[in-house]
Design a protein around this motif. Structure first.
Motif, mmCIF file in Angstrom:
data_model
loop_
_atom_site.group_PDB
_atom_site.id
_atom_site.type_symbol
_atom_site.label_atom_id
_atom_site.label_comp_id
_atom_site.label_asym_id
_atom_site.label_seq_id
_atom_site.Cartn_x
_atom_site.Cartn_y
_atom_site.Cartn_z
ATOM 1 N N LEU A 41 0.821 -1.210 0.000
ATOM 2 C CA LEU A 41 0.000 0.000 0.000
ATOM 3 C C LEU A 41 0.853 1.257 0.000
ATOM 4 O O LEU A 41 0.565 2.222 -0.720
ATOM 5 N N ARG A 42 1.909 1.256 0.805
ATOM 6 C CA ARG A 42 2.799 2.423 0.841
ATOM 7 C C ARG A 42 3.415 2.663 -0.530
ATOM 8 O O ARG A 42 3.488 3.814 -0.994
ATOM 9 N N GLU A 43 3.848 1.617 -1.185
ATOM 10 C CA GLU A 43 4.469 1.774 -2.490
ATOM 11 C C GLU A 43 3.466 2.276 -3.526
ATOM 12 O O GLU A 43 3.811 3.056 -4.410
ATOM 13 N N PHE A 44 2.211 1.831 -3.409
ATOM 14 C CA PHE A 44 1.176 2.330 -4.323
ATOM 15 C C PHE A 44 1.005 3.836 -4.141
ATOM 16 O O PHE A 44 0.947 4.592 -5.131
ATOM 17 N N ARG A 59 -1.245 9.357 -4.576
ATOM 18 C CA ARG A 59 -2.581 9.391 -3.991
ATOM 19 C C ARG A 59 -2.864 8.077 -3.288
ATOM 20 O O ARG A 59 -2.122 7.099 -3.460
ATOM 21 N N THR A 60 -3.931 8.045 -2.525
ATOM 22 C CA THR A 60 -4.373 6.798 -1.906
ATOM 23 C C THR A 60 -5.229 6.008 -2.905
ATOM 24 O O THR A 60 -5.757 6.580 -3.862
ATOM 25 N N PRO A 61 -5.388 4.713 -2.713
ATOM 26 C CA PRO A 61 -6.136 3.900 -3.674
ATOM 27 C C PRO A 61 -7.623 4.212 -3.690
ATOM 28 O O PRO A 61 -8.202 4.619 -2.678
ATOM 29 N N GLN A 66 -8.361 -1.583 -4.389
ATOM 30 C CA GLN A 66 -7.987 -2.185 -3.115
ATOM 31 C C GLN A 66 -7.666 -3.675 -3.237
ATOM 32 O O GLN A 66 -6.701 -4.169 -2.651
ATOM 33 N N ALA A 67 -8.485 -4.423 -3.964
ATOM 34 C CA ALA A 67 -8.301 -5.871 -4.051
ATOM 35 C C ALA A 67 -6.949 -6.234 -4.647
ATOM 36 O O ALA A 67 -6.284 -7.174 -4.183
ATOM 37 N N ALA A 68 -6.527 -5.510 -5.671
ATOM 38 C CA ALA A 68 -5.246 -5.811 -6.314
ATOM 39 C C ALA A 68 -4.084 -5.563 -5.360
ATOM 40 O O ALA A 68 -3.088 -6.303 -5.361
#
Length: 221
Positions: free
Chosen positions: A42-45, A51-53, A58-60
Motif C-alpha cells: 500500500l505504501r508503495e502504491f 494518492r491513496t487507492p 484495493q483488491a489488487a
C-alpha cells in the motif's frame, strides 16, 4: 526445507509497524537464519501514484501483499511481513464501507505463524498521503481486533516505545516459535502459539488491556 514461519505485523497507522519489521528481521537474522522482510504494498502504491487507492484498486493491492509474502516464504526460513492483506480489508471497510475483501484476507492471514498487533500508544506522526490522522487509529485498531478475534488467528499486542517495544515483540516471537518447534518434535508446547492473544490478568477480556495505553489527549509528540 522446513515451511517458513511468517511473522505478520498489523496495526493502525503510525504505530511503528515498518520500524518494528526491520528490527525483527535484523534480530532474527543475527544467527545466520535466512529472514526476509516484506514491505507494505500500500505504501508503495501511494508513493508511485501520488494518492491513496480508490475502492476498485484495493483488491489488487491486497493480492499483491499476499503474493509478496508467499514468494518470500519460498526461499526463507522466516518472513517478517510489514502488514498483510487484512490491513487492506480493514481500510476498505472504514473508508469505503466495503467488507468484501475480508474473506480472502483472513484466509491468507490464517497462514501466518505469529500475529503482532501494534498498539496505539505511540504519538501520531504525519507521513504524507499514507496517513489520515490520529482520529482514524482507534477505529482501525478496533476493526483489526474484531476481525482477528472473531474470524482469524489470535494475536499478541506490542506496547512500549523504542528498544523496549522491539524487545517485547522479539520475546513474543521467539517464545511462540519455540512452542511451534517443540510441538513439531512431539514435545508438549507451553501454549498454542498461533492462537495466543493479550488478556487482562484480572478479567480475561482482551479489550481491557486498553488501561495500559495513554488516554486521548495524553500523548505528546
Amino acid at each position: 526445507m522446513t515451511a517458513a514461519r511468517v511473522i505478520a505485523i498489523v496495526g493502525a497507522e503510525s504505530t511503528g509497524k515498518s520500524t518494528l519489521a526491520i528490527a525483527l528481521r535484523d534480530a532474527l537474522a543475527a544467527d545466520g537464519t535466512p529472514v526476509a522482510c516484506v514491505n507494505e504494498a500500500l505504501r508503495e502504491f501511494c508513493d508511485a501514484h501520488g494518492r491513496t487507492p480508490r475502492q476498485h484498486e484495493q483488491a489488487a493491492i491486497a493480492d499483491e501483499q499476499t503474493r509478496r509474502i508467499a514468494t518470500a516464504a519460498m526461499s526463507h526460513r522466516i518472513v517478517v511481513a510489514d502488514t498483510t492483506a487484512l490491513m487492506i480489508a480493514v481500510y476498505s471497510e472504514i473508508v469505503f464501507g466495503d467488507r468484501s475483501l475480508y474473506d480472502a484476507a483472513l484466509a491468507a492471514h490464517a497462514r501466518c505463524t505469529v500475529t503482532l498487533l501494534t498498539a496505539i500508544d505511540l504519538p501520531w506522526q504525519a507521513d504524507g498521503l499514507q496517513r489520515d490522522g490520529e482520529h482514524v487509529r482507534e477505529p482501525v485498531d478496533t476493526a483489526l481486533r474484531h476481525a482477528l478475534a472473531r474470524h482469524g488467528p489470535g494475536y499478541s499486542l506490542v506496547i512500549g516505545s523504542g528498544p523496549a517495544r522491539t524487545a517485547t515483540a522479539l520475546a513474543t516471537v521467539q517464545r511462540q516459535l519455540r512452542g511451534i518447534s517443540a510441538a513439531a518434535e512431539g514435545e508438549q508446547a507451553i501454549a498454542s502459539p498461533s492462537r495466543w492473544q493479550g488478556l487482562c490478568e484480572r478479567c480475561g477480556d482482551p479489550a481491557c488491556e486498553r488501561h495500559l495505553l495513554p488516554q486521548p489527549g495524553s500523548m505528546r509528540g
